[in-house]
Design a protein around this motif. Structure first.
Motif, PDB file in Angstrom:
ATOM      1  N   TRP A 118       3.678   4.632   0.885  1.00  0.00           N
ATOM      2  CA  TRP A 118       3.176   4.077   2.132  1.00  0.00           C
ATOM      3  C   TRP A 118       2.421   2.770   1.885  1.00  0.00           C
ATOM      4  O   TRP A 118       2.094   2.441   0.753  1.00  0.00           O
ATOM      5  CB  TRP A 118       2.253   5.079   2.832  1.00  0.00           C
ATOM      6  CG  TRP A 118       0.937   5.317   2.118  1.00  0.00           C
ATOM      7  CD1 TRP A 118       0.731   6.067   0.998  1.00  0.00           C
ATOM      8  CD2 TRP A 118      -0.339   4.778   2.484  1.00  0.00           C
ATOM      9  NE1 TRP A 118      -0.594   6.034   0.633  1.00  0.00           N
ATOM     10  CE2 TRP A 118      -1.284   5.263   1.533  1.00  0.00           C
ATOM     11  CE3 TRP A 118      -0.792   3.945   3.506  1.00  0.00           C
ATOM     12  CZ2 TRP A 118      -2.631   4.927   1.582  1.00  0.00           C
ATOM     13  CZ3 TRP A 118      -2.136   3.617   3.566  1.00  0.00           C
ATOM     14  CH2 TRP A 118      -3.042   4.108   2.610  1.00  0.00           C
ATOM     15  N   THR A 120      -0.512  -0.066   4.090  1.00  0.00           N
ATOM     16  CA  THR A 120      -1.367  -0.211   5.268  1.00  0.00           C
ATOM     17  C   THR A 120      -0.718  -1.068   6.349  1.00  0.00           C
ATOM     18  O   THR A 120      -1.053  -0.951   7.526  1.00  0.00           O
ATOM     19  CB  THR A 120      -2.728  -0.829   4.887  1.00  0.00           C
ATOM     20  OG1 THR A 120      -2.507  -2.076   4.227  1.00  0.00           O
ATOM     21  CG2 THR A 120      -3.511   0.094   3.975  1.00  0.00           C
ATOM     22  N   ARG A 126       0.879   4.679   8.585  1.00  0.00           N
ATOM     23  CA  ARG A 126      -0.481   4.943   9.040  1.00  0.00           C
ATOM     24  C   ARG A 126      -0.510   6.142   9.999  1.00  0.00           C
ATOM     25  O   ARG A 126      -1.424   6.972   9.958  1.00  0.00           O
ATOM     26  CB  ARG A 126      -1.048   3.697   9.735  1.00  0.00           C
ATOM     27  CG  ARG A 126      -1.213   2.502   8.811  1.00  0.00           C
ATOM     28  CD  ARG A 126      -1.484   1.224   9.586  1.00  0.00           C
ATOM     29  NE  ARG A 126      -2.796   1.245  10.228  1.00  0.00           N
ATOM     30  CZ  ARG A 126      -3.871   0.665   9.726  1.00  0.00           C
ATOM     31  NH1 ARG A 126      -3.809   0.007   8.575  1.00  0.00           N
ATOM     32  NH2 ARG A 126      -5.020   0.719  10.367  1.00  0.00           N
ATOM     33  N   ASN A 150       0.055   4.553  -2.353  1.00  0.00           N
ATOM     34  CA  ASN A 150      -0.026   3.300  -1.613  1.00  0.00           C
ATOM     35  C   ASN A 150       0.604   2.169  -2.442  1.00  0.00           C
ATOM     36  O   ASN A 150       0.375   2.079  -3.644  1.00  0.00           O
ATOM     37  CB  ASN A 150      -1.483   2.954  -1.304  1.00  0.00           C
ATOM     38  CG  ASN A 150      -1.613   1.602  -0.630  1.00  0.00           C
ATOM     39  OD1 ASN A 150      -1.832   0.596  -1.292  1.00  0.00           O
ATOM     40  ND2 ASN A 150      -1.454   1.566   0.674  1.00  0.00           N
ATOM     41  N   PHE A 162      -8.867   2.279   4.883  1.00  0.00           N
ATOM     42  CA  PHE A 162      -8.093   2.937   5.936  1.00  0.00           C
ATOM     43  C   PHE A 162      -8.211   4.454   5.835  1.00  0.00           C
ATOM     44  O   PHE A 162      -8.405   5.139   6.846  1.00  0.00           O
ATOM     45  CB  PHE A 162      -6.620   2.517   5.844  1.00  0.00           C
ATOM     46  CG  PHE A 162      -5.693   3.367   6.666  1.00  0.00           C
ATOM     47  CD1 PHE A 162      -5.726   3.310   8.051  1.00  0.00           C
ATOM     48  CD2 PHE A 162      -4.801   4.245   6.057  1.00  0.00           C
ATOM     49  CE1 PHE A 162      -4.882   4.109   8.821  1.00  0.00           C
ATOM     50  CE2 PHE A 162      -3.957   5.034   6.814  1.00  0.00           C
ATOM     51  CZ  PHE A 162      -3.998   4.967   8.200  1.00  0.00           C
TER      52      PHE A 162
END
Length: 231
Positions: A118, A120, A126, A150, A162
């Motif tokens: 993933w 941001t 998200r 990430n 986040f």
């Protein structure tokens, strides 16, 4: 002038066909032989060790193959997009960091993991992160873990900020900011966009993959990961 003497002899169709066969047939056979040789090289020559490699992968991934057969009927509902592989293959030994310390995929041998990638800047990533956190809280144990990696390569303070913002409680912080792991997955055709999740068996083999977000904390996901050995 005698027209009868100058006229060409009558054409014998059968003789002409015989001559044509003698002239053309060797060339046809030659072309066929060349085509057959090319096909053999493509199918066997270029993959000379293909059979041996497939047998090795099958032996290495025996545990995941058994799990795949068990889990295939459960890839439905919220997880209908999860592609379960009939013949799991070893995943590359991807490297990343856990809370700043170097680690790799081999560190998770012995347990089933949901490996999620993933960023941001990825809105669907998200949106699904709270569900992944709840899945880890509900089913994570020594036999199963959610490993959400990430892949931001800039403004590296954002991912942790986040996760704090959405009050993540259960997920560890995994990151790979060099872009190398992302590139390895892209070059192997395993990853096109984000988010992408891989279900990996205790032997390190890829059982299934899902491109895009999913409702990871729903009943379908819980049923599947529990069948995979989670609590």
């Amino acid at each position: 002038m005698n027209d009868e003497q100058d006229a060409p002899p009558p054409v014998d169709p059968a003789r002409m066909r015989s001559i044509a066969r003698k002239l053309i047939l060797p060339h046809v056979l030659l072309v066929a032989a060349v085509v057959a040789a090319i096909l053999w090289f493509v199918l066997y020559g270029m993959n000379g060790g293909g059979g041996k490699e497939a047998a090795t992968a099958s032996a290495e991934c025996a545990a995941s193959a058994a799990l795949a057969a068990k889990l295939a009927p459960l890839a439905k509902g919220d997880l209908a997009a999860l592609a379960i592989h009939a013949k799991p293959k070893p995943m590359p030994n991807l490297t990343f960091a856990h809370d700043g310390a170097a680690t790799d995929l081999a560190a998770f041998k012995g347990r089933t993991i949901l490996l999620n990638f993933w960023a941001t800047w990825c809105v669907p990533c998200r949106e699904e992160m709270p569900a992944l956190d709840r899945l880890q809280g509900e089913a994570g144990d020594g036999a199963f873990s959610v490993v959400a990696v990430n892949v931001d390569t800039a403004k590296l303070e954002r991912p942790k900020a986040f996760l704090q913002e959405i009050a993540v409680k259960n997920l560890g912080f995994y990151a790979e900011s060099s872009g190398k792991t992302f590139q390895v997955l892209q070059q192997s055709g395993k990853l096109v966009g984000l988010p992408t999740s891989f279900l990996i068996g205790p032997d390190g083999c890829e059982i299934g993959a899902l491109a895009g977000p999913a409702q990871w904390d729903g009943a379908d996901a819980l049923a599947l990961v529990r069948a995979a050995g989670a609590k």
